[in-house]
Design an enzyme around this catalytic site. Structure first.
Site, PDB file in Angstrom:
ATOM      1  N   ASP A   1       0.325   8.543   2.994  1.00 58.18           N
ATOM      2  CA  ASP A   1       0.621  10.108   2.830  1.00 58.18           C
ATOM      3  C   ASP A   1       1.784  10.680   3.468  1.00 58.18           C
ATOM      4  O   ASP A   1       2.181  11.663   2.864  1.00 58.18           O
ATOM      5  CB  ASP A   1      -0.643  10.575   3.417  1.00 58.18           C
ATOM      6  CG  ASP A   1      -2.033  10.124   2.865  1.00 58.18           C
ATOM      7  OD1 ASP A   1      -2.278  10.362   1.424  1.00 58.18           O
ATOM      8  OD2 ASP A   1      -2.841   9.262   3.288  1.00 58.18           O
TER       9      ASP A   1
ATOM     10  N   GLU B   1      -7.597  -0.754   5.430  1.00 52.46           N
ATOM     11  CA  GLU B   1      -6.140  -0.577   5.281  1.00 52.46           C
ATOM     12  C   GLU B   1      -5.440  -1.332   6.498  1.00 52.46           C
ATOM     13  O   GLU B   1      -4.493  -2.106   6.455  1.00 52.46           O
ATOM     14  CB  GLU B   1      -5.602   0.585   4.861  1.00 52.46           C
ATOM     15  CG  GLU B   1      -6.033   1.238   3.622  1.00 52.46           C
ATOM     16  CD  GLU B   1      -5.651   2.555   3.006  1.00 52.46           C
ATOM     17  OE1 GLU B   1      -5.708   2.712   1.865  1.00 52.46           O
ATOM     18  OE2 GLU B   1      -5.159   3.157   3.999  1.00 52.46           O
TER      19      GLU B   1
ATOM     20  N   ASP C   1       0.807  -1.119   0.043  1.00 49.10           N
ATOM     21  CA  ASP C   1      -0.184  -0.009  -0.062  1.00 49.10           C
ATOM     22  C   ASP C   1       0.924   1.119   0.030  1.00 49.10           C
ATOM     23  O   ASP C   1       2.166   1.328   0.343  1.00 49.10           O
ATOM     24  CB  ASP C   1      -0.771   0.127   1.116  1.00 49.10           C
ATOM     25  CG  ASP C   1      -2.079   0.911   1.271  1.00 49.10           C
ATOM     26  OD1 ASP C   1      -2.399   1.889  -0.111  1.00 49.10           O
ATOM     27  OD2 ASP C   1      -3.003   0.956   2.083  1.00 49.10           O
TER      28      ASP C   1
END
Length: 224
Positions: free
Chosen positions: A88, A107, A85
């Site tokens: 940010d 997630e 994944d």
């Protein structure tokens, strides 16, 4: 390389990293967002070499299916060798802020199940101290005001993300103006607030490997 090319490069690098360890019955956990999409597109090229995937969001499930990759419910899966994944933000210890795409809860669940969590990101996401990117917090709708007041007490400035409903039917508060020097403790403190589903700090379970896209190629980093 520009930013899009860096995302494509780390997506391919993640496939190259996991490919030697995949078996015909392997199921891969896949995250959400533009960088994860680059991984999905690269993963599709070897879709006959593994069984399928678990998706962290409806959007990811749809993209996987569009490539002909079977998508499984996590409850039907015994284990995941890998979860891949984006993020940010990441610090040098591979603590992450995630949730810009509002999929943080799923997630975090998939990451908790996986043996190895591989984060893929471009170099702009690497920071010394987390918090410049507003920290997403998924909240039960009726608790929005209560949670916001508690987040202010923790030093943040929560802002309701207008028009955003998570795949779980909840809302997001984005917490601005945090300097997160102890991400493990802050993750615990926010999760202890009644009405919080979870927050976007991945510190209790950080990434194991960071594949970082740079203009000079992909760097592989492990927690310091």
């Amino acid at each position: 390389m520009n930013q899009d090319q860096m995302k494509q490069a780390v997506g391919q690098a993640a496939v190259d990293l996991i490919r030697p360890q995949l078996a015909s019955d392997s199921i891969v956990g896949v995250g959400t967002g533009s960088t994860a999409n680059c991984f999905i597109d690269a993963l599709a090229k070897i879709k006959l070499e593994f069984d399928g995937a678990v998706a962290s969001s409806q959007a990811t499930a749809e993209r996987l299916k569009s490539h002909g990759i079977p998508v499984y419910d996590l409850n039907a899966v015994n284990n995941l060798d890998f979860y891949i994944d984006g993020a940010d933000e990441s610090d040098g210890h591979l603590n992450l802020i995630k949730g810009g795409g509002a999929a943080l809860t799923r997630e975090k669940i998939v990451a908790a199940v996986a043996t190895t969590f591989i984060c893929i990101a471009d170099q702009s996401k690497l920071v010394d101290v987390l918090g410049a990117f507003p920290l997403p917090v998924e909240v039960i709708p009726m608790a929005r005001s209560h949670v916001a007041r508690q987040l202010v007490k923790l030093g943040g400035d929560p802002v309701y993300r207008e028009g955003c409903v998570t795949d779980n039917g909840n809302i997001i508060l984005d917490v601005h103006n945090l300097s997160i020097v102890d991400p493990v403790q802050l993750e615990r403190d926010i999760n202890a607030i009644v009405g919080v589903v979870t927050n976007g700090l991945f510190a209790a379970r950080p990434a194991d490997v960071l594949l970082l896209g740079t203009p000079d190629g992909v760097q592989t980093r492990k927690a310091q």
